[in-house]
Design a protein around this motif. Structure first.
Motif, PDB file in Angstrom:
ATOM      1  N   ILE A   9       5.205  12.769  -2.776  1.00 54.15           N
ATOM      2  CA  ILE A   9       6.354  13.003  -1.895  1.00 54.15           C
ATOM      3  C   ILE A   9       6.674  11.674  -1.220  1.00 54.15           C
ATOM      4  CG2 ILE A   9       7.283  14.264   0.093  1.00 54.15           C
ATOM      5  CD1 ILE A   9       5.300  16.446  -0.410  1.00 54.15           C
ATOM      6  N   CYS A  10       7.818  11.142  -1.504  1.00 56.42           N
ATOM      7  CA  CYS A  10       8.262   9.903  -0.863  1.00 56.42           C
ATOM      8  C   CYS A  10       9.185  10.294   0.281  1.00 56.42           C
ATOM      9  CB  CYS A  10       8.991   9.031  -1.877  1.00 56.42           C
ATOM     10  SG  CYS A  10       9.659   7.527  -1.142  1.00 56.42           S
ATOM     11  N   ILE A  11       8.861   9.848   1.497  1.00 58.24           N
ATOM     12  CA  ILE A  11       9.615  10.318   2.670  1.00 58.24           C
ATOM     13  C   ILE A  11      10.379   9.174   3.347  1.00 58.24           C
ATOM     14  CG2 ILE A  11       8.062  12.271   3.132  1.00 58.24           C
ATOM     15  CD1 ILE A  11       6.712  10.529   5.283  1.00 58.24           C
ATOM     16  N   CYS A  63       5.174  -0.164   0.080  1.00 54.98           N
ATOM     17  CA  CYS A  63       4.678  -0.122  -1.293  1.00 54.98           C
ATOM     18  C   CYS A  63       5.461  -1.167  -2.090  1.00 54.98           C
ATOM     19  CB  CYS A  63       4.842   1.280  -1.873  1.00 54.98           C
ATOM     20  SG  CYS A  63       6.551   1.842  -1.882  1.00 54.98           S
ATOM     21  N   SER A 123       9.242  -0.531  -1.909  1.00 56.13           N
ATOM     22  CA  SER A 123       9.853  -0.789  -0.603  1.00 56.13           C
ATOM     23  C   SER A 123       9.793  -2.266  -0.228  1.00 56.13           C
ATOM     24  CB  SER A 123       9.274   0.117   0.483  1.00 56.13           C
ATOM     25  OG  SER A 123       7.896   0.261   0.366  1.00 56.13           O
ATOM     26  N   GLU A 146       0.841  -1.196   0.000  1.00 57.90           N
ATOM     27  CA  GLU A 146       0.000   0.000   0.000  1.00 57.90           C
ATOM     28  C   GLU A 146       0.875   1.244   0.000  1.00 57.90           C
ATOM     29  OE1 GLU A 146      -2.353   0.331   3.587  1.00 57.90           O
ATOM     30  OE2 GLU A 146      -0.909  -0.880   4.678  1.00 57.90           O
ATOM     31  N   THR A 147       0.290   2.339  -0.452  1.00 57.34           N
ATOM     32  CA  THR A 147       1.058   3.584  -0.472  1.00 57.34           C
ATOM     33  C   THR A 147       0.621   4.481   0.692  1.00 57.34           C
ATOM     34  OG1 THR A 147      -0.545   4.369  -2.094  1.00 57.34           O
ATOM     35  CG2 THR A 147       1.588   3.686  -2.945  1.00 57.34           C
ATOM     36  N   ARG A 148       1.498   5.389   1.042  1.00 59.48           N
ATOM     37  CA  ARG A 148       1.240   6.276   2.183  1.00 59.48           C
ATOM     38  C   ARG A 148       0.080   7.220   1.886  1.00 59.48           C
ATOM     39  NH1 ARG A 148       3.116  11.313   3.513  1.00 59.48           N
ATOM     40  NH2 ARG A 148       4.369  11.356   1.613  1.00 59.48           N
ATOM     41  N   CYS A 186       8.552   6.855   6.131  1.00 64.82           N
ATOM     42  CA  CYS A 186       7.292   6.201   5.741  1.00 64.82           C
ATOM     43  C   CYS A 186       7.239   4.781   6.305  1.00 64.82           C
ATOM     44  CB  CYS A 186       7.194   6.164   4.218  1.00 64.82           C
ATOM     45  SG  CYS A 186       5.842   5.126   3.655  1.00 64.82           S
ATOM     46  N   CYS A 207       4.015   7.766  -4.376  1.00 67.18           N
ATOM     47  CA  CYS A 207       3.507   8.959  -3.708  1.00 67.18           C
ATOM     48  C   CYS A 207       4.219  10.189  -4.279  1.00 67.18           C
ATOM     49  CB  CYS A 207       3.786   8.895  -2.210  1.00 67.18           C
ATOM     50  SG  CYS A 207       3.099   7.428  -1.438  1.00 67.18           S
TER      51      CYS A 207
HETATM   52  S1  SF4 Z   1       7.991   4.447   0.499  1.00 62.55           S
HETATM   53 FE1  SF4 Z   1       7.585   6.361  -0.553  1.00 62.55          FE
HETATM   54  S2  SF4 Z   1       6.390   5.784  -2.386  1.00 62.55           S
HETATM   55 FE2  SF4 Z   1       6.363   4.033  -0.971  1.00 62.55          FE
HETATM   56  S3  SF4 Z   1       4.504   4.345   0.223  1.00 62.55           S
HETATM   57 FE3  SF4 Z   1       6.125   5.275   1.380  1.00 62.55          FE
HETATM   58  S4  SF4 Z   1       6.100   7.430   0.739  1.00 62.55           S
HETATM   59 FE4  SF4 Z   1       4.921   6.281  -0.752  1.00 62.55          FE
END
Ligand code: SF4
Length: 535
Positions: free
Chosen positions: A36-38, A45, A48, A21-23, A41, A34
């Motif tokens: 903004i990828c942080i 996803c 990751s 899942e995404t943030r 998190c 996303c």
């Molecule tokens: S790692 Fe980055 S792209 Fe993946 S869910 Fe977290 S913020 Fe979103």
């Protein structure tokens, strides 16, 4: 169209199939990531998950292997819902036009496939060495036998059976293959349906065909070229190191190498929990294939079928050409969107031709062969079928005026769902843990909540006790829901026999459906009919 593109993009970096899942929900339509990828998190996803698990991230949740089935989730832009079925008012085809006779229980949905009579236009399978097939076999086989259909045992069953006896590279005994055939035959009436044995490259090397024909009395051998869910050979997970070593020794591709000391150590330490066992892809050639089919018939195969995947148009044409020349009894084309135990998720979504497009290609080939006076094998379509409306549309689309080319459809995942659900709810009933709403609506004992129990008791008497609940679940789904539903749909279009279903019974709901299939849009079809009657 932009709406659809966005709908498709949402699974690029997060899908329930891989439990990712995404943030945030407003992800990039191009990457699925996303905006903004942080660093902080906490979500997993696709990217990751792959950072931790690498190749495992290609597959449906590996820990659920054996207790789940998985399929594609991509919207391919054309599916059976893009066609509707015309209902009729005037007359009756296939029965006397008498309101007392032309009732829906009198619709015959019987057909034959490769000469085998079926009580309904359906085959199920092919369930091979994948764990979910083995664990649920009795429900699938007996439920299929009760329903009067063909059940296909899939690839690699003998090769994966630890108790198989292999002499000089050829199988001479397989407890598991025998168990599977026996289960079907115990409740087979000997007339409707049958059990088929499928063979891939490894099976052919092991001589599974000869063993099944000569020692187990099988009537149908199926050659396998592929499946819709993936364009590589069958794959399963092996959770036992010794079994992984055994399979490598038997010639399978096992990844990672179970004989490597470092790999063994990593497995024992729990770095990874299962090996992948892959099959090889076939290299079909026209001459060799025709000779092989002749040889199979000499070995005693009364019926020979071919199962192929959702390959490019040239491959579809090649398949139809050689199947025609080899006089194959029936060919199953498996379109993209299907799946069973373990197919790479990106491959299920992004590769191969979806079922409706595939059927359109197959029908073009069939029409060309027919016009040239060549033999056209019976066609079976597969790939995402779960109900009678899709079945109706697939058969109807294939009738250009001389009877349907598509004689039946094949289901893989849906029968497993019926069997697994039956098994789980019977277990919950035994523990007194059924969901309250379910127990309130249908009762808390299997004798009550399976609606087919009274009919099957009346038919089988004492032998009823030997029918597993899972088989009753499958029978209820196939014979009570799909078969009755099909009879109702056919009555609505005033057709009492399958042969009367034709392209004139369908209309397209979208321009893409009309363009791809040649089935007119409803407004075009209406204009033609109204002119004809009143013009
Ligand atoms: S790692 Fe980055 S792209 Fe993946 S869910 Fe977290 S913020 Fe979103």
């Amino acid at each position: 169209m932009p709406e659809q593109v966005n709908k498709n993009s949402s699974y690029l970096n997060a899908t329930s199939t891989t439990k990712t899942e995404t943030r945030v929900k407003d992800v990039s339509p191009t990457s699925g990531a996303c905006p903004i990828c942080i660093r902080e998190c906490p979500f997993l996803c696709e990217v990751s998950l792959a950072a931790f698990r690498g190749r495992e991230a290609l597959y449906p949740e590996p820990e659920r292997f054996g207790y789940s089935t998985a399929g594609a989730l991509k919207d391919f832009g054309l599916d059976w819902s893009h066609f509707n079925i015309h209902s009729g008012l005037l007359g009756a085809e296939g029965i006397e036009a008498d309101s007392d006779v032309a009732i829906f229980p009198n619709v015959s949905v019987e057909t034959t496939i490769g000469g085998v009579p079926l009580k309904m236009p359906l085959l199920i399978g092919a369930y091979g060495s994948t764990e979910v097939g083995r664990l649920n076999w009795d429900g699938l086989a007996i439920g299929g036998a009760l329903s009067g259909i063909i059940v296909t045992i899939g690839e690699n069953v003998c090769g994966m059976d630890p108790e198989s006896k292999i002499t000089k590279g050829k199988v001479v005994y397989s407890k598991e293959l025998k168990r599977r055939i026996d289960a079907f035959r115990k409740f087979w009436d000997g007339k409707y349906g049958d059990v088929a044995v499928q063979t891939n490259v490894e099976d052919q090397r092991l001589g599974v065909d000869v063993y099944a024909l000569s020692k187990l009395g099988i009537n149908i051998i199926e050659r396998k070229w592929g499946q819709g869910a993936k364009a590589i050979g069958g794959e399963v997970r092996i959770r036992d190191l010794q079994k992984a070593i055994l399979l490598k020794k038997r010639g399978y591709i096992v990844i990672p190498d179970p004989e490597d000391k470092n790999v063994q150590e990593a497995f024992k330490e729990g770095v990874f929990r299962s090996f992948e066992r892959h099959s090889r892809v076939g290299m079909p050639a026209e001459k060799g294939f025709i000779e092989d089919i002749e040889w199979l018939r000499q070995q005693g195969s009364k019926i020979v079928s071919l199962k192929t995947g959702a390959y490019r148009p040239e491959a579809v044409a090649f398949t139809m050409k050689v199947a025609s020349e080899a006089k194959i009894d029936y060919v199953t084309f498996d379109g993209a969107s299907g799946g069973t135990g373990m197919s790479p998720v990106p491959m299920m979504n992004e590769m191969s031709i979806p079922t409706v497009y595939l059927e359109i290609q197959v029908l073009r080939c069939a029409e060309i062969l027919k016009k040239k006076g060549k033999y056209v094998p019976d066609i079976v379509m597969a790939g995402g079928f779960i109900n009678e409306t899709q079945m109706y549309k697939s058969i109807a689309m294939s009738n250009f005026g001389n009877g349907p080319y598509v004689k039946a459809v094949l289901m893989g995942r849906a029968p497993l769902t019926a069997v697994m659900k039956s098994s789980y709810f019977v277990e919950l009933a035994r523990k007194g843990q059924l969901p309250r709403d379910f127990a309130d609506r249908f009762g808390s004992a299997p004798e009550k909540f399976f609606i087919s129990v009274p009919d099957l008791k009346a038919e089988f008497g004492e032998k009823f006790k030997e029918i597993p609940w899972e088989a009753i679940g499958l029978y209820s789904y196939l014979s009570e829901r799909i078969k009755v539903g099909l009879q109702q749909m056919m009555t609505g279009s005033r057709k009492w026999k399958l042969n009367y279903l034709s392209r004139r019974d369908l209309f397209s709901l979208t321009e893409r459906a009309a363009r791809a299939s040649g089935i007119p849009l409803v407004e075009e079809s209406a204009a033609d009919a109204i002119e004809r009657i009143l013009g």
